[in-house]
Enzyme design. Structure first.
Site, PDB file in Angstrom:
ATOM      1  N   SER A  99      41.454 -51.666 -59.258  1.00 44.77           N
ATOM      2  CA  SER A  99      40.175 -51.004 -58.949  1.00 44.77           C
ATOM      3  C   SER A  99      40.075 -49.772 -59.836  1.00 44.77           C
ATOM      4  O   SER A  99      40.754 -48.773 -59.601  1.00 44.77           O
ATOM      5  CB  SER A  99      40.118 -50.604 -57.475  1.00 44.77           C
ATOM      6  OG  SER A  99      40.121 -51.743 -56.649  1.00 44.77           O
ATOM      7  N   LYS A 174      33.148 -53.554 -56.471  1.00 49.34           N
ATOM      8  CA  LYS A 174      34.281 -52.996 -55.725  1.00 49.34           C
ATOM      9  C   LYS A 174      33.991 -51.562 -55.289  1.00 49.34           C
ATOM     10  O   LYS A 174      34.315 -51.169 -54.159  1.00 49.34           O
ATOM     11  CB  LYS A 174      35.558 -53.042 -56.566  1.00 49.34           C
ATOM     12  CG  LYS A 174      36.781 -52.402 -55.899  1.00 49.34           C
ATOM     13  CD  LYS A 174      37.113 -53.050 -54.551  1.00 49.34           C
ATOM     14  CE  LYS A 174      38.202 -52.310 -53.781  1.00 49.34           C
ATOM     15  NZ  LYS A 174      39.544 -52.463 -54.351  1.00 49.34           N
ATOM     16  N   LYS A 242      41.023 -42.096 -54.748  1.00 47.49           N
ATOM     17  CA  LYS A 242      40.824 -42.378 -56.173  1.00 47.49           C
ATOM     18  C   LYS A 242      39.569 -43.208 -56.391  1.00 47.49           C
ATOM     19  O   LYS A 242      38.766 -42.942 -57.283  1.00 47.49           O
ATOM     20  CB  LYS A 242      42.062 -43.096 -56.724  1.00 47.49           C
ATOM     21  CG  LYS A 242      41.969 -43.529 -58.184  1.00 47.49           C
ATOM     22  CD  LYS A 242      41.531 -44.980 -58.352  1.00 47.49           C
ATOM     23  CE  LYS A 242      42.508 -45.965 -57.771  1.00 47.49           C
ATOM     24  NZ  LYS A 242      42.063 -47.369 -58.020  1.00 47.49           N
TER      25      LYS A 242
END
Length: 301
Positions: A99, A174, A242
């Site tokens: 990701s 995502k 993140k």
């Protein structure tokens, strides 16, 4: 059956590679933490460098923590790119299942495509449980032709495989997923904290809500973790934060305001300040509990 390189064998990558080996593929493995012995016992072959994996594989999969990690593995010293023959008669397929930044993903894809090789971004959702059970949701950015080649391989790792669009679209999807999940975790935490502070049994409240419009996978899984105080990952707070950093940076570049995403990111930051980098993302509730001076209490039967 394909010769597949798999780089990054952590909490997610290891079981994903395991499914590919059991599916009959030849796996060439590399991880900075070392290749797990049980993958070698299953038939995987361990190598020290990404370049060595890419030399032997026709498909190279990366499953790494963050954008700089992917860039280093692909383009750094002894990286995958060193084994890509320009405009070969047998182009390789580079598949990033991490990701990472959608904007950087498009740059990575362009560099690979310029050499005549194919690039796929295919981030996943479902956490360690999904990786172990081969029930991941896989969001794919690729050409239609390359998606067709990769779909049977993805189906060994996931139960929902969707071609979202061209390169970068998988990562965009995502990020959208992480926005929804993070906001829902925060909402579930607030609801259960409110119920507990008000004197109701949060487990019974959760059971009731699961029968109505508030039902969600997050309420089912993360709500249970909050009530039972089980905060081992799962999906680590440092990784979810993140992802939200990527979401907010990308949104800023697009001129889009994501106020709730920003709030949840700050709550994750507060968890990091409390030493919670490795906590499951459901442990976001701990910060809300501190603000309320109340810990969720499950009533005894």
């Amino acid at each position: 059956m394909a010769n597949i390189g798999f780089i990054g064998l952590g909490l997610m990558g290891k079981p994903m590679a395991q499914h590919l080996i059991r599916g009959g593929h030849s796996l060439f493995l590399q991880s900075r933490s070392g290749v797990p012995a049980d993958l070698v016992a299953l038939g995987g072959k361990a190598f020290a460098l990404p370049r060595e994996v890419a030399q032997r594989a026709e498909i190279i999969i990366t499953m790494l923590p963050d954008t700089p990690d992917v860039e280093k593995v692909l383009f750094g010293d002894d990286g995958v790119i060193e084994s890509l023959e320009p405009h070969s008669d047998q182009p390789k397929i580079i598949v990033d299942m991490s990701s990472i930044s959608p904007l950087e993903t498009r740059k990575f894809a362009a560099r690979i495509n310029m050499l005549g090789h194919e690039y796929v971004d295919a981030p996943v959702s479902g956490g360690d449980v999904g990786a172990q059970n081969a029930t991941l949701t896989i969001m794919v950015g690729a050409s239609t032709a390359v998606f067709g080649k990769m779909k049977p391989i993805f189906e060994l790792m996931g139960k929902s495989v969707t071609h979202v669009g061209e390169n970068g679209a998988g990562q965009i999807c995502k990020i959208a997923n992480q926005i929804v999940v993070s906001a829902t975790i925060e909402a579930v935490a607030e609801a259960l904290l409110f119920a507990s502070k008000a004197g109701a049994d949060p487990e019974k409240v959760r059971q009731a809500l699961m029968g109505g419009f508030a039902a969600s996978r997050v309420l089912e899984v993360h709500g249970e973790r909050m009530i039972n105080r089980r905060f081992e990952p799962g999906f680590r707070i440092e990784l979810h934060q993140k992802d939200l950093n990527i979401a907010l940076a990308s949104a800023s570049a697009l001129g889009v305001s994501l106020p709730n995403t920003a709030t949840v990111r700050e709550l994750f930051s507060a968890c990091l300040a409390q030493g919670g980098a490795k906590w499951d993302n459901s442990a976001l509730v701990k910060i809300l509990e501190k603000l309320a001076n109340h810990e969720i209490q499950k009533h005894s039967e």
